[in-house]
Write an enzyme that holds these catalytic residues in place. Structure first.
Site, mmCIF file in Angstrom:
data_model
loop_
_atom_site.group_PDB
_atom_site.id
_atom_site.type_symbol
_atom_site.label_atom_id
_atom_site.label_comp_id
_atom_site.label_asym_id
_atom_site.label_seq_id
_atom_site.Cartn_x
_atom_site.Cartn_y
_atom_site.Cartn_z
ATOM 1 N N ASP A 1 51.925 0.661 55.076
ATOM 2 C CA ASP A 1 53.118 1.490 54.966
ATOM 3 C C ASP A 1 53.699 1.727 56.363
ATOM 4 O O ASP A 1 53.246 1.138 57.348
ATOM 5 C CB ASP A 1 52.805 2.807 54.245
ATOM 6 C CG ASP A 1 51.757 3.656 54.946
ATOM 7 O OD1 ASP A 1 51.451 3.391 56.146
ATOM 8 O OD2 ASP A 1 51.229 4.582 54.318
ATOM 9 N N LEU A 2 54.660 2.597 56.452
ATOM 10 C CA LEU A 2 55.334 2.880 57.716
ATOM 11 C C LEU A 2 54.364 3.393 58.781
ATOM 12 O O LEU A 2 54.551 3.151 59.967
ATOM 13 C CB LEU A 2 56.454 3.901 57.485
ATOM 14 C CG LEU A 2 57.375 4.195 58.654
ATOM 15 C CD1 LEU A 2 58.082 2.922 59.110
ATOM 16 C CD2 LEU A 2 58.395 5.249 58.264
#
Length: 136
Positions: free
Chosen positions: A15-16
């Site tokens: 994810d980010l």
């Protein structure tokens, strides 16, 4: 017997924050289950031709520690219960000595009409080496 399946964490798995996105653990354990069934000698394409498929009925999951980009992780899969039409598969994701994720997945055998049906004897026998608790 425990089935071991190694995985490298790729950028697309994160994810980010650079951590493995939570849903990807479910993808990892799905692939490991498929590989364990294959290693047991169960041909799921042939099963489908017989009008039988495996389906996930239930998943209980615990996220313990994050995996990160480029980690080498391993999914460990066993069977601890085989019943008439279903079986449970405890699965763990490890990075070295660190347990990252664990789940208990209940699999049910469905017939061509989508109804639960008894696990055939040949498939039960193929899966037997992966569990010590094979029920009736």
């Amino acid at each position: 017997m425990t089935h071991l399946w190694p995985i490298r964490v790729y950028y697309e798995d994160t994810d980010l924050a650079g951590l493995v996105y939570y849903a990807n653990y479910l993808r990892f354990i799905e692939r490991a289950r498929s590989e364990m069934v294959r290693a047991a000698g169960v041909d799921q394409v042939e099963m489908k031709a017989r009008g039988l498929v495996f389906a996930v009925r239930r998943v209980e999951a615990d996220y313990l520690k994050p995996a990160r980009y480029d980690d080498q992780i391993e999914v460990r899969t066993t069977l601890d219960r085989v019943k008439g039409a279903s079986f449970d598969m405890p699965q763990e994701v490890w990075r070295g000595d660190d347990l990252l994720f664990r789940a208990r997945v209940t699999i049910v055998v469905l017939d061509a009409q989508g109804r639960a049906t008894r696990l055939p004897a040949d498939i039960r026998a193929a899966l037997a080496p992966f569990t010590a608790d094979v029920g009736p």
